[in-house]
Design an enzyme around this catalytic site. Structure first.
Site, mmCIF file in Angstrom:
data_model
loop_
_atom_site.group_PDB
_atom_site.id
_atom_site.type_symbol
_atom_site.label_atom_id
_atom_site.label_comp_id
_atom_site.label_asym_id
_atom_site.label_seq_id
_atom_site.Cartn_x
_atom_site.Cartn_y
_atom_site.Cartn_z
ATOM 1 N N ARG A 27 0.854 -0.993 0.154
ATOM 2 C CA ARG A 27 0.187 -0.118 0.003
ATOM 3 C C ARG A 27 0.902 1.265 -0.085
ATOM 4 O O ARG A 27 0.386 2.421 -0.372
ATOM 5 C CB ARG A 27 -0.975 -0.048 1.188
ATOM 6 C CG ARG A 27 -1.995 -1.133 1.060
ATOM 7 C CD ARG A 27 -2.468 -1.300 2.556
ATOM 8 N NE ARG A 27 -3.515 -0.107 2.823
ATOM 9 C CZ ARG A 27 -4.839 0.012 2.504
ATOM 10 N NH1 ARG A 27 -5.264 -0.782 1.642
ATOM 11 N NH2 ARG A 27 -5.410 1.111 2.750
ATOM 12 N N GLU A 486 -0.183 4.898 -20.649
ATOM 13 C CA GLU A 486 0.125 3.941 -19.476
ATOM 14 C C GLU A 486 1.657 3.680 -19.684
ATOM 15 O O GLU A 486 2.173 3.375 -18.603
ATOM 16 C CB GLU A 486 -0.778 2.652 -19.997
ATOM 17 C CG GLU A 486 -0.868 1.502 -19.060
ATOM 18 C CD GLU A 486 -0.977 1.652 -17.343
ATOM 19 O OE1 GLU A 486 -1.363 3.215 -17.122
ATOM 20 O OE2 GLU A 486 -0.586 0.896 -16.755
ATOM 21 N N LYS A 490 3.672 3.808 -16.273
ATOM 22 C CA LYS A 490 4.565 2.702 -15.788
ATOM 23 C C LYS A 490 5.848 3.171 -15.694
ATOM 24 O O LYS A 490 6.661 2.901 -14.501
ATOM 25 C CB LYS A 490 4.459 1.580 -16.506
ATOM 26 C CG LYS A 490 3.790 0.372 -16.173
ATOM 27 C CD LYS A 490 2.534 0.037 -15.419
ATOM 28 C CE LYS A 490 1.957 1.085 -14.587
ATOM 29 N NZ LYS A 490 0.779 0.478 -14.358
ATOM 30 N N GLU A 493 6.766 5.762 -12.809
ATOM 31 C CA GLU A 493 6.450 5.677 -11.398
ATOM 32 C C GLU A 493 7.365 4.567 -10.863
ATOM 33 O O GLU A 493 7.657 4.586 -9.763
ATOM 34 C CB GLU A 493 4.892 4.961 -11.038
ATOM 35 C CG GLU A 493 4.625 3.962 -11.923
ATOM 36 C CD GLU A 493 3.105 3.615 -11.561
ATOM 37 O OE1 GLU A 493 2.603 3.988 -10.741
ATOM 38 O OE2 GLU A 493 2.417 2.876 -12.500
ATOM 39 N N HIS A 509 2.749 19.215 -32.510
ATOM 40 C CA HIS A 509 2.203 20.746 -32.083
ATOM 41 C C HIS A 509 3.102 20.901 -30.640
ATOM 42 O O HIS A 509 2.359 21.700 -29.877
ATOM 43 C CB HIS A 509 1.083 20.285 -31.397
ATOM 44 C CG HIS A 509 0.037 19.878 -32.856
ATOM 45 N ND1 HIS A 509 -0.125 20.876 -33.973
ATOM 46 C CD2 HIS A 509 -0.189 18.765 -33.420
ATOM 47 C CE1 HIS A 509 -0.808 20.204 -34.734
ATOM 48 N NE2 HIS A 509 -0.949 19.199 -34.531
ATOM 49 N N LYS A 608 -0.463 2.185 -2.995
ATOM 50 C CA LYS A 608 -1.440 1.207 -3.717
ATOM 51 C C LYS A 608 -2.964 1.604 -3.831
ATOM 52 O O LYS A 608 -3.558 1.867 -4.682
ATOM 53 C CB LYS A 608 -1.270 -0.359 -3.141
ATOM 54 C CG LYS A 608 -2.034 -1.267 -4.012
ATOM 55 C CD LYS A 608 -1.453 -1.341 -5.468
ATOM 56 C CE LYS A 608 -1.996 -2.404 -6.422
ATOM 57 N NZ LYS A 608 -1.675 -2.318 -7.899
HETATM 58 C C1 F6R Z 1 -0.556 3.232 -11.461
HETATM 59 C C2 F6R Z 1 -1.596 2.825 -10.465
HETATM 60 C C3 F6R Z 1 -2.437 3.949 -10.249
HETATM 61 C C4 F6R Z 1 -3.662 3.634 -9.905
HETATM 62 C C5 F6R Z 1 -4.748 4.786 -9.300
HETATM 63 C C6 F6R Z 1 -6.133 4.389 -9.195
HETATM 64 O O1 F6R Z 1 0.164 1.929 -11.727
HETATM 65 O O2 F6R Z 1 -1.903 1.599 -10.219
HETATM 66 O O3 F6R Z 1 -2.408 5.157 -11.227
HETATM 67 O O4 F6R Z 1 -4.343 2.997 -11.418
HETATM 68 O O5 F6R Z 1 -3.997 5.301 -8.120
HETATM 69 O O6 F6R Z 1 -6.504 3.322 -8.450
HETATM 70 P P1 F6R Z 1 -7.558 2.390 -8.351
HETATM 71 O O7 F6R Z 1 -7.430 1.597 -9.599
HETATM 72 O O8 F6R Z 1 -7.533 1.478 -7.225
HETATM 73 O O9 F6R Z 1 -8.789 3.300 -8.221
#
Ligand code: F6R
Length: 613
Positions: A27, A486, A490, A493, A509, A608
Site C-alpha cells: 500500500r 500507460e 509505468k 512511477e 504541436h 497502492k
Molecule cells: C499506477 C496505478 C495508479 C492507480 C490509481 C487508481 O500503476 O496503479 O495510477 O491506477 O491510483 O487506483 P484504483 O484503480 O485502485 O482506483
C-alpha cells in the site's frame, strides 16, 4: 496508503501483526509501529523507514505472550516520516493508543483546544488529537469515549483503539477509509485495512461501512451504527483468494509475477461471461434493466491513473461498436466540476481497489444527480462495489505490486465485455460481428501467454542501451494512444525516469521540440487502420535524430529500416491491440527499473490504494 492491523485472540500477537503489516506493505508507507498489552501496560515500538527497521528494534520483544495489539504502516500526510510521527499514538497517560488511516481535517483546531486544556502533544500528526480526545472523554467506558471523540472529527478515518483499562477489547471505526474484520473460531478476531493481511489466518471477513463501530474481543465482534446507535447484524463473507496468491512464487518481484499472471487474469475475467458459440454476453451483477439501458444517451467514465487509461481505451470501443457517446473524466477534476448529469447518463467508475477517494466521491456525486452508477472493480466487497447500482468484477486476484499491471489488462477485458453487452442490447452489431469480436477477446489471453517469456528476454537485452535515459516519450495513435500514456506512467512511477505519453499526431504541436539523440521515443505502430499515419510520425522523429524503439507487427520488415530496436508482436485483431501492446510496455518499464536497482514493488512516494484526496 497507511495500513492498519489489529488482533485479539489465542495467538501471540506480535508475529500476527508483523505478518499482517508485511502483507500491507504494497500500500506504500514510510514508517511503521506496533503496540501490545503486556502485564497491564501498553508497549509501543516505532521506527521510520521499512518494516525491517521495526523488526530490528523489536527482535527481543517478539516472544511476548501478549494476545492483543495493533500495528500500523504510515504514509506521511501531516508531519515528516519520523519515528515520533509514526503510529500508534498515545494520550497523555500512555494508557490509550490509536492507529489511524485517513485525514482528520479539523485536527488543528482540536489540537489547540486540547492544548488549552493541558494536553501535551509529542508528534505533528493529525492522528494524535484522537488519542487525546478519547482521553478527554473517558470516564470508565471506552466505547462511549470513542463515540464522543469520533463525533468531533471531520474528515476520513479508519481507526483502531486499545486501552490498558479494557485489556481484552479492541475498538475499530470506519468512515471513508477501508477497514475489514477477519473472524475465525480457532484463531480469534482480526482487523485490517485490506484482505491480504487476513489471508494467512482466515478468509471469513466482515466489511465495515462508513460510520460503523466494531467492539472486538477474541470471540466476538459487536458492530453498531454511529449514526443511530443501533446494533447491526453483519454478513460474514467468504473470500476466495488464498494467502499463496499474495506471495511471490519464485519471481523476483510481485510486479513481474503479476505481468506473467495476465493471461490467467484475463481468462478469469472473461470466462463464463461470454458464450463462445453465440457471442452473447452475460453480466448479471450489472443490475441494469432493458429500460435502464434504453434510456442511456451518454456514458461517463470516472477514474484515476492507470484505471483512467483503461477508460480511454473503452471510449474508442464503445463509441465504435455500441454507438453511445463516451466521456472520460479524471476523478479529482470531475468531483469539483459543474456536472451536466442526469438520469440518462450511465456513470462507470473504474478502480482496481474500489477505495480510491476521488473516484468514490465522483461516483457518489453522479448518483446524487440521478445517474445510474456501475463500477468495474477487482476487490470483492470494496466500498465502490457496495455503493454502485451494479458491478463488473475483474477477476485478477490480489495485485500487490504498486504499479498496476494485471488489474489494468483485466479492466480492459471487462470493458470489452461491457462494449459487447451494450452493442447486443442496442442492436448495433450483427450476431456474426459480435461472435467474431467475442472470439477475439477469448483468444487474446492465449496469445499473450505465448509471448511474455520471449518479450521479457528481448526487452531485457534491449534496455541495456536505454536504462540510463533521463527522459522518454511514448507515442501511439487511436486505440494505442492510451497505451502510450500507460507505458509512460509505468516507466516514470517505477524507474523515476521522466516519461510522457502522447498521441503520435500531437507530437508536431510542441513535444517534437524535445527530440534529439538523448530523448528515446517508444512508438506503438501495429499494422492497423492508422498504420501509415503512425509511420509518418515516426519518420518525423527519425529526421531529427531521435532514438527510436518500435513495437509493431511481426513480418513488418519496414520497421527494421527505421531503427534496429524493434519489438515484434503477432498480428491479432486490431481491437485487441491495446491488451497485447500493453505487455511490452510493462516489461520495458519493469526491466529498466529492475536494472536501475529501483524498489519495483514499492516505488517511493506511491501508495497502492489512495484513500485520501
Ligand atoms: C499506477 C496505478 C495508479 C492507480 C490509481 C487508481 O500503476 O496503479 O495510477 O491506477 O491510483 O487506483 P484504483 O484503480 O485502485 O482506483
Amino acid at each position: 496508503m497507511c495500513g492498519i492491523v489489529g488482533y485479539c485472540g489465542p495467538k501471540r500477537v506480535l508475529p500476527v501483526i508483523l505478518e499482517g503489516l508485511k502483507r500491507l506493505e504494497y500500500r506504500g508507507y514510510d514508517s511503521a509501529g506496533v503496540v501490545y498489552l503486556e502485564d497491564g501496560k501498553l508497549v509501543k515500538h516505532r521506527s521510520k523507514g521499512k518494516l525491517s527497521n521495526l523488526e530490528a528494534i523489536i527482535d527481543d520483544a517478539i516472544i511476548t505472550p501478549s494476545h492483543i495489539g495493533l500495528g500500523h504502516t504510515r504514509w506521511a500526510t501531516h508531519g515528516a516520516p519520523t519515528t515520533e510521527n509514526a503510529h500508534p499514538h498515545s494520550d497523555c497517560t500512555g494508557d490509550i493508543v490509536v492507529v489511524h488511516n485517513g485525514i482528520i481535517e479539523n485536527y488543528h483546531s482540536l489540537r489547540e483546544e486540547l492544548k488549552a486544556k493541558g494536553h501535551t502533544f509529542t508528534s505533528e500528526t493529525d492522528t494524535e488529537v484522537l488519542a487525546h480526545l478519547i482521553e478527554d472523554n473517558l470516564e470508565n467506558d471506552l466505547v462511549e469515549a470513542v463515540k464522543k471523540a469520533v463525533a468531533l472529527l471531520d474528515g476520513s478515518f479508519a481507526i483502531g483503539v486499545l486501552w490498558a483499562g479494557m485489556p481484552d477489547t479492541l475498538i475499530a471505526v470506519r468512515n471513508q477509509s477501508p477497514l475489514v474484520l477477519g473472524v475465525s473460531a480457532a484463531s480469534g478476531t482480526f482487523l485490517a485495512s485490506d484482505i491480504p493481511a487476513l489471508l494467512p489466518y482466515t478468509n471469513e471477513v466482515i466489511f465495515l461501512n462508513d460510520m460503523e463501530m466494531a467492539v472486538l474481543t477474541s470471540e466476538s465482534q459487536d458492530i453498531f451504527s454511529l449514526v443511530d446507535g443501533k446494533t447491526i447484524e453483519k454478513k460474514i463473507e467468504t473470500i476466495k483468494w488464498n494467502a499463496a496468491m499474495a506471495e511471490k512464487a519464485g519471481y523476483k518481484h510481485f510486479m513481474l509475477k503479476e505481468i506473467y499472471e495476465q493471461p490467467q487474469a484475463i481468462t478469469n475475467t472473461v470466462s463464463g461471461r461470454i458464450n463462445p458459440e453465440t457471442g452473447e454476453v452475460n453480466l448479471p451483477e450489472l443490475n441494469l434493466s432493458a429500460s435502464d439501458l434504453e434510456n442511456i444517451d451518454r456514458i461517463i467514465f470516472v477514474a484515476c491513473g492507470t484505471s483512467l487509461h483503461s477508460a480511454l481505451v473503452a471510449k474508442y470501443w464503445i463509441e465504435k461498436y455500441a454507438h453511445i457517446p463516451v466521456e472520460v473524466d479524471i476523478a479529482s477534476e470531475f468531483r469539483y466540476r459543474h456536472l451536466l448529469i442526469n438520469e440518462r447518463v450511465l456513470t462507470v467508475s473504474l478502480s482496481q481497489s474500489g477505495e480510491t477517494a476521488d473516484t468514490l466521491a465522483g461516483m457518489r456525486i453522479a448518483k446524487g444527480l440521478g445517474s445510474k452508477v456501475i463500477t468495474i472493480c477487482n476487490v470483492v466487497g470494496s466500498t465502490m462495489t457496495r455503493e454502485a447500482d451494479g458491478t463488473i468484477y475483474t477477476h485478477a486476484g490480489p495485485e500487490i505490486g504498486v504499479a498496476s499491471t494485471k488489474a489494468f489488462t483485466s479492466q480492459l477485458a471487462a470493458l470489452f465485455l461491457l462494449t459487447l453487452f451494450l452493442a447486443e442490447q442496442r442492436n448495433t452489431l450483427s450476431g456474426e460481428e459480435r461472435l467474431k469480436l467475442g472470439k477475439d477477446l477469448i483468444d487474446i489471453a492465449g496469445v499473450i501467454e505465448k509471448e511474455i517469456p520471449r518479450l521479457q528476454e528481448e526487452i531485457g537485452t534491449l534496455i541495456e542501451s536505454y536504462y540510463d535515459a533521463r527522459d522518454f516519450l511514448f507515442i501511439g495513435r487511436g486505440l494505442n494512444f492510451p497505451i502510450a500514456l500507460e507505458g509512460a506512467l509505468k516507466l516514470k512511477e517505477i524507474s523515476y525516469i521522466h516519461a510522457e505519453g502522447y498521441a503520435s499526431g500531437e507530437l508536431k504541436h510542441g513535444p517534437i521540440a524535445l527530440i534529439d539523440k538523448d530523448m528515446p521515443v517508444l512508438a506503438l505502430v501495429p499494422q492497423d487502420d492508422v498504420y501509415q499515419k503512425s509511420i509518418s510520425n515516426v519518420e518525423e522523429i527519425r529526421a531529427r535524430q531521435g532514438r527510436i524503439i518500435l513495437i509493431g507487427t511481426e513480418g513488418d520488415a519496414h520497421l527494421s529500416n527505421i531503427t534496429e530496436d524493434v519489438i515484434y508482436l503477432p498480428k491479432v485483431a486490431d481491437v485487441m491491440n491495446p491488451i497485447l501492446y500493453t505487455i511490452p510496455a510493462q516489461l520495458l518499464s519493469y526491466e529498466i527499473a529492475s536494472r536501475r536497482g529501483c524498489d519495483v514493488d514499492q516505488p517511493r512516494n506511491l501508495a497502492k490504494s489512495v484513500t485520501v484526496e
